[in-house]
Design a protein around this motif. Structure first.
Motif, short mmCIF file in Angstrom:
data_model
loop_
_atom_site.label_atom_id
_atom_site.label_comp_id
_atom_site.label_asym_id
_atom_site.label_seq_id
_atom_site.Cartn_x
_atom_site.Cartn_y
_atom_site.Cartn_z
N UNK A 317 0.83 -1.22 0.00
CA UNK A 317 0.00 0.00 0.00
C UNK A 317 0.86 1.26 0.00
N UNK A 318 1.91 1.29 0.82
CA UNK A 318 2.78 2.47 0.86
C UNK A 318 3.49 2.70 -0.47
N UNK A 319 4.00 1.64 -1.05
CA UNK A 319 4.68 1.73 -2.34
C UNK A 319 3.73 2.25 -3.42
N UNK A 320 2.53 1.70 -3.44
CA UNK A 320 1.54 2.12 -4.43
C UNK A 320 1.09 3.56 -4.21
N UNK A 321 0.84 3.93 -2.96
CA UNK A 321 0.38 5.29 -2.68
C UNK A 321 1.42 6.33 -3.08
N UNK A 322 2.68 6.07 -2.79
CA UNK A 322 3.73 7.01 -3.19
C UNK A 322 3.80 7.13 -4.72
N UNK A 323 3.65 6.00 -5.40
CA UNK A 323 3.65 6.02 -6.87
C UNK A 323 2.47 6.83 -7.40
N UNK A 324 1.29 6.61 -6.86
CA UNK A 324 0.10 7.31 -7.36
C UNK A 324 0.12 8.79 -7.01
N UNK A 325 0.69 9.15 -5.86
CA UNK A 325 0.81 10.57 -5.52
C UNK A 325 1.75 11.28 -6.51
N UNK A 326 2.84 10.62 -6.86
CA UNK A 326 3.76 11.19 -7.85
C UNK A 326 3.08 11.31 -9.21
N UNK A 362 -7.92 7.66 -4.48
CA UNK A 362 -7.66 8.35 -3.21
C UNK A 362 -6.44 9.26 -3.34
N UNK A 363 -5.41 8.78 -4.03
CA UNK A 363 -4.21 9.60 -4.23
C UNK A 363 -4.54 10.85 -5.04
N UNK A 364 -5.39 10.72 -6.05
CA UNK A 364 -5.80 11.89 -6.83
C UNK A 364 -6.59 12.88 -5.95
N UNK A 365 -7.48 12.35 -5.14
CA UNK A 365 -8.29 13.19 -4.25
C UNK A 365 -7.36 13.96 -3.30
N UNK A 366 -6.40 13.26 -2.73
CA UNK A 366 -5.49 13.89 -1.77
C UNK A 366 -4.62 14.96 -2.44
N UNK A 367 -4.20 14.69 -3.67
CA UNK A 367 -3.37 15.67 -4.39
C UNK A 367 -4.12 16.98 -4.58
N UNK A 368 -5.42 16.91 -4.79
CA UNK A 368 -6.23 18.11 -4.99
C UNK A 368 -6.68 18.71 -3.66
N UNK A 369 -7.11 17.87 -2.74
CA UNK A 369 -7.84 18.35 -1.57
C UNK A 369 -6.98 18.56 -0.32
N UNK A 370 -5.87 17.83 -0.16
CA UNK A 370 -5.05 18.00 1.04
C UNK A 370 -4.38 19.37 1.01
N UNK A 371 -4.42 20.09 2.12
CA UNK A 371 -3.96 21.49 2.14
C UNK A 371 -2.47 21.62 2.35
N UNK A 372 -1.82 20.60 2.89
CA UNK A 372 -0.39 20.67 3.14
C UNK A 372 0.34 19.60 2.33
#
Length: 478
Positions: A317-326, A362-372
């Protein structure tokens, strides 16, 4: 007297050499260790082992280069490739290069010894020369279950055999199908994907086999079907379990004879197509219930690859999340966010019913919506933070949206609707399509839109469903 197997272990890690030497000697094998691949070919001129066990990444001559040299000069000598970098390219490159087996680190010693024993018994199965591969990440995963998937793709790399991919929705079945095609002898020919669950029943036959002009009302021109489009290449039939009985019979005939008739056609058409099918359903149960032809099931089920659910590979999950955030940051042209330990720990505890696709969204949502820049638990989507039995969940998204709006305004951001509104619509569309299994007509109805509106929104939002992300692969312009 039984010959003692001779094994060469090549690895720049002293501890790996020591552990393997000890385990193999205990298994009554003669072991010689080398710290790198330099000079191995000269040593083979003087002596020859029964098996070579080599790391991939070493100073001087790396494992894949050594593998190529060994196979070009000693094609019957089995080579087992080891690597701590457990990705699809490593597995496919190893098997393309003629490796007997691929062993990801950390490995089980009993498994390593067993592989060496099998290599000793099957020297004649060593492969041919190496083939150059494109450098693409394909599928990401370090979990043992994903290593099995990588091994399967690697073993099938030179094959044209029919494959059935089984796994829950969102696990990446089309990505596996594309990898099988890309690393096959058909890689230069078309890869055509068709989602059987996304096509109206009355259009399926024409979609697969094409039609002649005037074959039915609206058939104003002759049209090639997916089989003709895939000639020489690969046809991926997703959600094969949704294929109606009458079409199963036609597909079986094509698989047996390699030819078919267009709808309304009089002349047979011969094609050379590799079939890769996929389903999230239990096809054997469908066979028992009489909903799927048993003979077609056995035609498709020549080789089966099972894709694990994300909850069965939580370590990825961590490996995938970092990839999707990038990836999401590249798509949106912004700086990638990072995931804090508390947020990652929370994500790893979730069951992820939508699997990898849900994590990607979820990674796409966080990229747009997370403030920090650093994502913490309180930045996660409300539906991922809900506790069991909590009340008022229907209002949580509104509360989160108000908090997000206040943060953006305090930071002096402007035109926030330009990022928030597309993200809002994108999430609604993605979740609706996940809920309907990719059926756009039904998803549009649930969203309160017409099908044409949904199609236009998907296009306007640049939502690409052509690479296994859950949308249907039909043509909406008709």
């Amino acid at each position: 007297m039984t010959k003692v197997p001779s094994v060469w272990v090549i690895d720049d890690d002293r501890s790996i050499r020591w552990v393997l030497e000890r385990a193999l000697r205990q298994a009554d094998m003669d072991v010689t260790c080398f710290s790198n691949g330099v000079g191995i070919m000269d040593a083979l001129n003087r002596d020859r082992p029964d098996v070579i066990l080599s790391d991939i990444r070493m100073p001087g001559v790396d494992g894949l280069e050594l593998l190529q040299q060994v196979n070009s000069r000693y094609p019957s000598l089995p080579v087992i490739i080891m690597t701590a970098h457990s990705d699809l390219d490593s597995a496919v490159s190893a098997f393309h290069g003629g490796a007997f087996e691929y062993l990801p680190k950390p490995f089980d010693l009993d498994e390593a010894v067993d592989q060496v024993r099998r290599a000793c018994r099957a020297q004649e199965q060593a492969g041919e020369g190496a083939i150059s591969l494109e450098n693409s990440p394909d599928i990401i995963g370090e979990a043992p279950s994903m290593q099995e998937v990588f091994r399967a793709i690697g073993r099938l790399a030179r094959s044209n055999i029919t494959v059935l991919i089984n796994g829950e929705s969102g696990t990446g079945k089309e990505l596996v199908a594309r990898a099988l095609h890309r690393h096959s002898p058909r890689s230069g020919a078309p890869f055509i994907a068709l989602n059987m669950a996304a096509i109206p029943r009355d259009l399926m036959e024409s979609e697969l086999f094409g039609h002649e002009r005037g074959a039915f009302t609206g058939a104003q021109t002759r049209r090639e079907g997916r089989f003709e489009q895939a000639d020489g290449g690969t046809l991926f039939l997703d959600e094969i379990g949704d294929m109606p009985a009458e079409l199963q019979t036609r597909l079986l005939r094509v698989l047996a004879d390699g030819e078919f008739y267009r709808v309304g056609g009089l002349s047979p058409i011969k094609v050379d197509v590799r079939i890769i099918a996929a389903t999230h359903q239990h096809l054997q149960e469908h066979v028992r219930q009489g909903r799927f032809r048993e003979d077609l099931f056995h035609r498709l089920n020549v080789i089966r690859i099972h894709l694990p659910a994300l909850r069965e590979r939580r370590e990825d999950i961590g490996l995938l999340m970092r990839h999707f955030l990038t990836q999401a940051a590249q798509e949106l042209g912004c700086e990638p966010k990072t995931i804090a330990p508390d947020a990652l720990a929370h994500l790893e505890r979730l069951d992820w019913p939508g699997n990898v696709r849900q994590l990607e969204n979820t990674a796409r949502w966080l990229t747009v919506m997370a403030s920090t820049k650093e994502i913490h638990v309180n930045d996660l989507p409300p539906d991922l933070c809900e506790s069991e039995g909590a009340g008022g969940n229907d209002e949580q998204w509104e509360t989160a949206l108000r908090a997000w709006t206040r943060r953006r305004l305090r930071q002096g951001d402007g035109a926030i609707l330009e990022s928030a509104l597309p993200a809002f619509e994108r999430i609604l569309i993605q979740v609706a399509l996940e809920h309907t299994g990719g059926r756009r007509q039904e998803a549009a109805r649930l969203l309160g839109w017409g099908r044409n509106t949904l199609t236009r929104k998907i296009k306007d939002l640049n939502m690409d469903f052509g690479t296994g992300n859950g949308g249907e692969d039909d043509e909406d312009a008709a």
